[in-house]
Design a protein around this motif. Structure first.
Motif, PDB file in Angstrom:
ATOM      1  N   ILE A 148       0.891  -1.155   0.000  1.00  0.00           N
ATOM      2  CA  ILE A 148       0.000   0.000   0.000  1.00  0.00           C
ATOM      3  C   ILE A 148       0.929   1.205   0.000  1.00  0.00           C
ATOM      4  O   ILE A 148       1.400   1.665   1.027  1.00  0.00           O
ATOM      5  CB  ILE A 148      -0.944  -0.024   1.213  1.00  0.00           C
ATOM      6  N   ALA A 149       1.240   1.667  -1.214  1.00  0.00           N
ATOM      7  CA  ALA A 149       2.319   2.627  -1.424  1.00  0.00           C
ATOM      8  C   ALA A 149       1.801   3.889  -2.087  1.00  0.00           C
ATOM      9  O   ALA A 149       0.752   3.899  -2.735  1.00  0.00           O
ATOM     10  CB  ALA A 149       3.411   1.999  -2.296  1.00  0.00           C
ATOM     11  N   GLU A 150       2.556   4.963  -1.950  1.00  0.00           N
ATOM     12  CA  GLU A 150       2.221   6.194  -2.646  1.00  0.00           C
ATOM     13  C   GLU A 150       2.351   5.974  -4.153  1.00  0.00           C
ATOM     14  O   GLU A 150       3.172   5.157  -4.601  1.00  0.00           O
ATOM     15  CB  GLU A 150       3.161   7.315  -2.188  1.00  0.00           C
ATOM     16  N   PRO A 151       1.548   6.694  -4.965  1.00  0.00           N
ATOM     17  CA  PRO A 151       1.612   6.489  -6.412  1.00  0.00           C
ATOM     18  C   PRO A 151       3.002   6.696  -6.997  1.00  0.00           C
ATOM     19  O   PRO A 151       3.422   5.963  -7.901  1.00  0.00           O
ATOM     20  CB  PRO A 151       0.618   7.525  -6.951  1.00  0.00           C
ATOM     21  N   ASN A 181       5.454   1.145   4.907  1.00  0.00           N
ATOM     22  CA  ASN A 181       5.382  -0.088   5.701  1.00  0.00           C
ATOM     23  C   ASN A 181       4.393   0.008   6.863  1.00  0.00           C
ATOM     24  O   ASN A 181       4.618  -0.572   7.935  1.00  0.00           O
ATOM     25  CB  ASN A 181       6.776  -0.459   6.256  1.00  0.00           C
ATOM     26  N   VAL A 182       3.308   0.738   6.657  1.00  0.00           N
ATOM     27  CA  VAL A 182       2.331   0.898   7.741  1.00  0.00           C
ATOM     28  C   VAL A 182       1.129  -0.025   7.577  1.00  0.00           C
ATOM     29  O   VAL A 182       0.195   0.035   8.370  1.00  0.00           O
ATOM     30  CB  VAL A 182       1.863   2.372   7.847  1.00  0.00           C
ATOM     31  N   GLN A 183       1.143  -0.862   6.565  1.00  0.00           N
ATOM     32  CA  GLN A 183       0.037  -1.789   6.353  1.00  0.00           C
ATOM     33  C   GLN A 183       0.159  -2.993   7.265  1.00  0.00           C
ATOM     34  O   GLN A 183       1.057  -3.071   8.117  1.00  0.00           O
ATOM     35  CB  GLN A 183       0.032  -2.244   4.897  1.00  0.00           C
ATOM     36  N   GLN A 184      -0.751  -3.947   7.106  1.00  0.00           N
ATOM     37  CA  GLN A 184      -0.728  -5.176   7.896  1.00  0.00           C
ATOM     38  C   GLN A 184       0.556  -5.963   7.614  1.00  0.00           C
ATOM     39  O   GLN A 184       1.117  -5.870   6.519  1.00  0.00           O
ATOM     40  CB  GLN A 184      -1.959  -6.036   7.567  1.00  0.00           C
ATOM     41  N   PRO A 185       1.069  -6.715   8.595  1.00  0.00           N
ATOM     42  CA  PRO A 185       2.261  -7.525   8.334  1.00  0.00           C
ATOM     43  C   PRO A 185       1.955  -8.615   7.315  1.00  0.00           C
ATOM     44  O   PRO A 185       0.834  -9.138   7.263  1.00  0.00           O
ATOM     45  CB  PRO A 185       2.594  -8.120   9.707  1.00  0.00           C
ATOM     46  N   GLY A 186       2.959  -8.960   6.504  1.00  0.00           N
ATOM     47  CA  GLY A 186       2.723  -9.998   5.508  1.00  0.00           C
ATOM     48  C   GLY A 186       3.798 -10.052   4.450  1.00  0.00           C
ATOM     49  O   GLY A 186       4.849  -9.406   4.553  1.00  0.00           O
ATOM     50  N   PHE A 533     -10.138   0.285  -0.670  1.00  0.00           N
ATOM     51  CA  PHE A 533      -9.030   1.199  -0.936  1.00  0.00           C
ATOM     52  C   PHE A 533      -8.699   1.962   0.342  1.00  0.00           C
ATOM     53  O   PHE A 533      -8.778   3.185   0.426  1.00  0.00           O
ATOM     54  CB  PHE A 533      -9.390   2.136  -2.089  1.00  0.00           C
ATOM     55  N   ALA A 534      -8.352   1.189   1.347  1.00  0.00           N
ATOM     56  CA  ALA A 534      -7.989   1.695   2.673  1.00  0.00           C
ATOM     57  C   ALA A 534      -7.298   0.562   3.406  1.00  0.00           C
ATOM     58  O   ALA A 534      -7.307  -0.591   2.949  1.00  0.00           O
ATOM     59  CB  ALA A 534      -9.227   2.161   3.435  1.00  0.00           C
ATOM     60  N   PHE A 535      -6.701   0.888   4.546  1.00  0.00           N
ATOM     61  CA  PHE A 535      -6.106  -0.180   5.356  1.00  0.00           C
ATOM     62  C   PHE A 535      -7.197  -1.122   5.856  1.00  0.00           C
ATOM     63  O   PHE A 535      -8.335  -0.710   6.094  1.00  0.00           O
ATOM     64  CB  PHE A 535      -5.360   0.410   6.551  1.00  0.00           C
TER      65      PHE A 535
END
Length: 575
Positions: A148-151, A181-186, A533-535
């Motif tokens: 989940i990255a900036e464009p 790196n603020v999304q869910q771990p994986g 389209f969100a965490f």
């Protein structure tokens, strides 16, 4: 003046086509893989690079410089060294696959991806499909798959660059990419994403694993951990000439239209972590394997030849709510299975990880011994004390509620063929990549997408920045009638799709009911997915402007399809 320019372009095109014809006349001698001994090379341990630094014991952001180099690579004891493109911090340390980048949740990683590649590609490419074509050099751009990255850091296909950034694509933005790196771990993986060249750049070796860890929430789960018991397995297929070089057919299925492009690439040998049919010696205990299918087009249906089972703990980039056991695991290109295997339950001292997925999937040729075997595990005799465990619960994310969906979209997959019934190109919603953007969800939105597969192939659909859950898969009835209407007006509602989605339901496998970023769209089916389209792990907003240019994309992850050109832009709008 315009006539002279047009004439010049025509001459350039003819020159390129004549070059391809000359290449096609080349006498090709291939490695006969049936004569190669399997399981003679040890499974390599991929090098690791930490995407963070410790200052007084506290993790802080880190900047990395990772290059792309041409070098020689040994895929098998008895195959000569192969010229490849590889990721690494230097030419000497570069590997195929590239190093595993390990990030920490909430700690930023900055990466400067540097192109050190030569001016000439080691594989054939086709200028008759939409392709990045600089005046000199090999275009590359890196996409972190599952991020989940900036464009600006997502690796948009037209944001390519050549060696030393001497030439840049029309949407190029910056040299240093920022991964929050603020999304869910994986589990994620990085790979080339250059327009029209993804299939050849990845085939050449430009890909590698990336893991986001969250020790505070993952540690208490008690899963197998540490470099010996928590391993990445990157699986792909390749063919070789007798001189060791990679082989990719230089003649297209429709050579008068596309001199080189073919609808799918399939290699003769199965490669794991850079070695053909490797072996790994394991203890009689639990291991965690993060299995990435990095093939261009090959699906794998994995199974163990002695009946050992998989325990799924995550799928793609997100944990499951609870473990799921299975005897087989079907992975489309780019999908990731995160599984636990307990070798203490083996009744034998050796076991093969095998594959029985037809190619192309699902109605292609059956596997043979060479592409049906993946790797061998040699299991030690002694039973040992194993402190790792498989918990009853893993990670629970907020439920996916249909009631929160604000928009419904219909996404149709088409394949177009020539007079000899060979594929010419593949489109989404009958549009080329350069047609105006039509998918414009709002940041934070949840949408329902109906993916309508009107082709004979299974297409693994990947959505950048979005995560989704697969809700149902319904077979089309009177498909030819519906397809004729769609090919005429390309409007699922006006073609009365509800009239045709009355066939049998295909169950979603239990281990695929979590949040995914890619999924296998079955031919002749309509797959209903809930896209967010969100965490999914928190209510936090994106820490970046997701509406910025150049935006995102979504596409089929059969790379040969993506390149020609089953890919569409995806533009997020402000709330």
């Amino acid at each position: 003046m315009e006539r002279y320019i047009l004439l010049f372009l025509v001459l350039i095109g003819l020159q390129k086509i004549s070059t391809f014809k000359a290449q096609q006349a080349e006498d090709v001698k291939l490695v006969n893989v049936t004569r190669l001994h399997m399981f003679v090379d040890k499974l390599p341990d991929l090098p690791k690079i930490e995407g963070f630094q410790l200052l007084n014991g506290v993790p802080k952001r880190k900047s990395l410089i990772i290059g792309m180099y041409q070098k020689l690579w040994k895929f098998h004891r008895d195959i000569p060294a192969t010229p490849v493109f590889a990721f690494g911090t230097s030419r000497y340390t570069a590997t195929v696959p590239g190093p595993t980048i390990e990030a920490l949740q909430g700690i930023d990683t900055h990466i400067s991806w540097r192109n050190h590649l030569p001016t000439k590609h080691i594989l054939p490419w086709d200028p008759t499909i939409p392709t990045a074509e600089p005046r000199k050099g090999i275009p590359t751009v890196v996409h972190l798959h599952g991020a989940i990255a900036e464009p600006e850091s997502d690796g948009f296909s037209k944001s390519w660059f050549t060696k030393g950034f001497h030439q840049r694509g029309p949407t190029w933005t910056k040299k240093k990419y920022h991964y929050y790196n603020v999304q869910q771990p994986g589990n994620l993986w990085y790979h080339d994403h250059a327009m029209g060249l993804t299939r050849v750049n990845i085939l050449a070796g430009l890909f590698g694993p990336y893991i986001i860890r969250a020790p505070a929430v993952e540690g208490p789960l008690g899963l197998p951990s540490g470099p010996e018991f928590d391993r990445v397995l990157v699986v792909f297929d390749r063919s070789f000439r007798t001189d060791g070089s990679l082989y990719m057919n230089k003649t297209g299925n429709n050579p008068t239209i596309h001199p080189q492009w073919q609808p799918e690439y399939f290699g003769d040998a199965i490669i794991v972590n850079g070695k053909a049919w490797p072996y790994l010696t394991v203890r009689r205990r639990k291991y965690r394997f993060r299995i990435i299918n990095a093939s261009n087009a090959r699906f794998f249906r994995f199974f163990f030849t002695n009946g050992l089972r998989f325990v799924h703990v995550a799928s793609d980039s997100a944990y499951l709510e609870k473990p799921v056991r299975s005897n087989t695991t079907l992975l489309g290109p780019s999908e990731i299975a995160d599984v636990i295997v307990d070798f203490s339950k083996s009744k034998s001292n050796t076991v093969l990880l095998a594959n029985d997925a037809p190619y192309p999937y699902p109605s292609g040729d059956p596997v043979n011994e060479e592409n049906g075997n993946v790797m061998k595990f040699v299991i030690k005799d002694e039973l040992e004390h194993d402190r790792s465990r498989i918990p009853k619960r893993l990670m629970k994310y907020p439920p996916a509620k249909l009631s929160t969906a604000t928009h419904t979209r219909y996404v149709a997959l088409y394949e177009y063929t020539s007079d000899i019934d060979e594929p010419i190109h593949l489109y989404i919603n009958a549009k080329t990549f350069d047609d105006p953007v039509s998918e414009t969800p709002k940041v934070g939105a949840t949408e329902v997408w109906y993916v309508i597969n009107l082709t004979e192939d299974n297409h693994p659909l990947h959505i950048h920045v979005g995560l989704f859950k697969v809700l149902e898969q319904t077979e089309l009835v009177n498909e030819d009638e519906f397809k004729a209407c769609m090919e005429k007006i390309n409007d699922a509602v006006k073609c009365k799709i509800k009239k045709y989605t009355r066939g049998k339901k295909l169950a979603v496998e239990a281990h695929e009911k979590g949040w995914k970023n890619v999924y296998k769209m079955n031919p002749g089916y309509v797959t209903k997915i809930l896209v967010r389209f969100a965490f999914v792990h928190s209510n936090e907003s994106y820490p970046f402007d997701a509406t910025a240019e150049p935006g995102y994309v979504y596409h089929c992850h059969i790379l040969d399809h993506e390149d020609n050109v089953m890919m569409r832009p995806l533009k997020l709008l402000a709330k």
